[in-house]
Write a protein that holds these residues in place. Structure first.
Motif, PDB file in Angstrom:
ATOM      1  N   UNK A 222       0.817  -1.215   0.000  1.00  0.00           N
ATOM      2  CA  UNK A 222       0.000   0.000   0.000  1.00  0.00           C
ATOM      3  C   UNK A 222       0.851   1.266   0.000  1.00  0.00           C
ATOM      4  N   UNK A 223       2.147   1.117   0.224  1.00  0.00           N
ATOM      5  CA  UNK A 223       3.048   2.272   0.169  1.00  0.00           C
ATOM      6  C   UNK A 223       3.692   2.649   1.483  1.00  0.00           C
ATOM      7  N   UNK A 224       3.432   1.908   2.550  1.00  0.00           N
ATOM      8  CA  UNK A 224       3.902   2.309   3.870  1.00  0.00           C
ATOM      9  C   UNK A 224       5.300   1.787   4.170  1.00  0.00           C
ATOM     10  N   UNK A 225       6.103   2.656   4.776  1.00  0.00           N
ATOM     11  CA  UNK A 225       7.498   2.366   5.088  1.00  0.00           C
ATOM     12  C   UNK A 225       7.637   1.854   6.517  1.00  0.00           C
ATOM     13  N   UNK A 226       8.852   1.408   6.845  1.00  0.00           N
ATOM     14  CA  UNK A 226       9.111   0.981   8.218  1.00  0.00           C
ATOM     15  C   UNK A 226       8.997   2.169   9.157  1.00  0.00           C
ATOM     16  N   UNK A 227       8.257   1.968  10.208  1.00  0.00           N
ATOM     17  CA  UNK A 227       7.892   3.058  11.102  1.00  0.00           C
ATOM     18  C   UNK A 227       9.059   3.652  11.875  1.00  0.00           C
ATOM     19  N   UNK A 228       9.966   2.813  12.352  1.00  0.00           N
ATOM     20  CA  UNK A 228      10.960   3.313  13.301  1.00  0.00           C
ATOM     21  C   UNK A 228      11.960   4.271  12.658  1.00  0.00           C
ATOM     22  N   UNK A 229      12.397   3.982  11.449  1.00  0.00           N
ATOM     23  CA  UNK A 229      13.376   4.806  10.734  1.00  0.00           C
ATOM     24  C   UNK A 229      14.474   5.298  11.680  1.00  0.00           C
ATOM     25  N   UNK A 230      14.850   6.573  11.587  1.00  0.00           N
ATOM     26  CA  UNK A 230      16.028   7.020  12.314  1.00  0.00           C
ATOM     27  C   UNK A 230      15.730   7.682  13.653  1.00  0.00           C
ATOM     28  N   UNK A 231      14.434   7.879  13.975  1.00  0.00           N
ATOM     29  CA  UNK A 231      14.146   8.613  15.185  1.00  0.00           C
ATOM     30  C   UNK A 231      13.890   7.705  16.389  1.00  0.00           C
TER      31      UNK A 231
END
Length: 291
Positions: A222-231
């Motif tokens: 659906x287009x959603x990325x991994x939530x945690x990323x760098x923050x």
């Protein structure tokens, strides 16, 4: 020692290390390649730290459950040179040229797929996974009943050549010690459009809900990325900066790895996941602040 830091059981999401590469070495090669993305040798040294799945395919695991060909790896490295800070968001959408990359056109939301049952260890596991995928997709569909998202299975005999008549295929790949599953983005090329299941998906030691794993993978479609990323403290991740937040950060998103103080074994849709999903697919934009 078996790695357990993230959902996909990779030693590092920053640079999913091969057996010959330590996390520190892989991160050093990543840093050097980001600094010199046009240097073929620097890029090659970084690529050598990534798992190639399947071996010889020319596709490399880079975000734990997604994979890229070499040109896409170079694009990833160049995206990391962007230093402009981006705000965090609980549900995060992929972007292309600064615009959200999702199933914008209504016809593209009427997805079809085929189960490659012959690729699975046995028909029972194939059918069980097929059922779990249908349930996982239905969770996203029910989250926004008026978003016109649907999923229909097309028997493989009727699908013709792979990727020509269906949106994606559900298949199995016998690669040991890798991820649990992997998926793709709306912008992925046709021959990358697969949900691939790996042996650990069926492990008796699997702590994650299997339907939840497929719920996470369908979120990528659906287009959603991994939530945690760098923050997210304790996650040690570094993914391309081509993303936009849709809602305020919450560590329990279905798209969050089990790292830092976030993640969940159920990989269930949270209220904010549903909210962000509805905002994007009904308005094409992030949720208004405070709503």
């Amino acid at each position: 020692m078996r790695p357990t830091i993230v959902l996909m059981r990779l030693l590092s999401v920053l640079a999913a290390c091969s057996a010959a590469a330590t996390p520190t070495f892989a991160q050093d090669q990543l840093a050097n390649a980001i600094e010199h993305p046009d240097d073929a040798d620097a890029v090659n040294r970084y690529i050598e730290t990534l798992p190639e799945i399947p071996p010889g395919s020319g596709h490399f695991m880079i975000e734990g459950d997604l994979y890229l060909d070499r040109p896409s790896v170079v694009a990833f490295l160049k995206s990391k040179t962007e230093t402009k800070p981006l705000p965090a968001g609980e549900l995060i959408v992929d972007t292309i040229n600064g615009q959200p990359s999702y199933l914008k056109a209504i016809p593209s939301r009427q997805m079809t797929y085929s189960l490659v049952a012959s690729s699975f260890p046995n028909d029972q596991l194939a059918q069980r996974t097929d059922s779990e995928l249908k349930q996982a997709a239905q969770d996203w569909i029910d989250a926004c009943a008026n978003c016109n998202i649907s999923l229909k299975e097309i028997p493989i005999a009727q699908a013709g050549k792979f990727y020509e008549k269906v949106t994606f295929v559900l298949t199995y790949l016998d690669v040991q010690g890798g991820p649990i599953a992997r998926s793709f983005f709306p912008s992925s090329p046709p021959d990358d459009r697969q949900i691939v299941i790996f042996p650990d998906f069926f492990s008796k030691d699997m702590t994650f809900d299997r339907r939840g794993v497929l719920r996470h993978e369908f979120g990528h479609i659906l287009g959603y990325r991994h939530e945690q990323l760098e923050q997210a403290s304790g996650c040690n991740t570094a993914e391309p900066n081509n993303w936009k937040p849709l809602t305020p950060y919450n560590p329990h998103s279905v798209m969050h790895y089990m790292c830092g103080k976030g993640g969940s074994f159920s990989l269930a849709l949270t209220g904010s996941d549903i909210k962000g999903h509805r905002c994007l697919y009904l308005t094409g934009a992030a949720c208004p602040p405070g709503n």
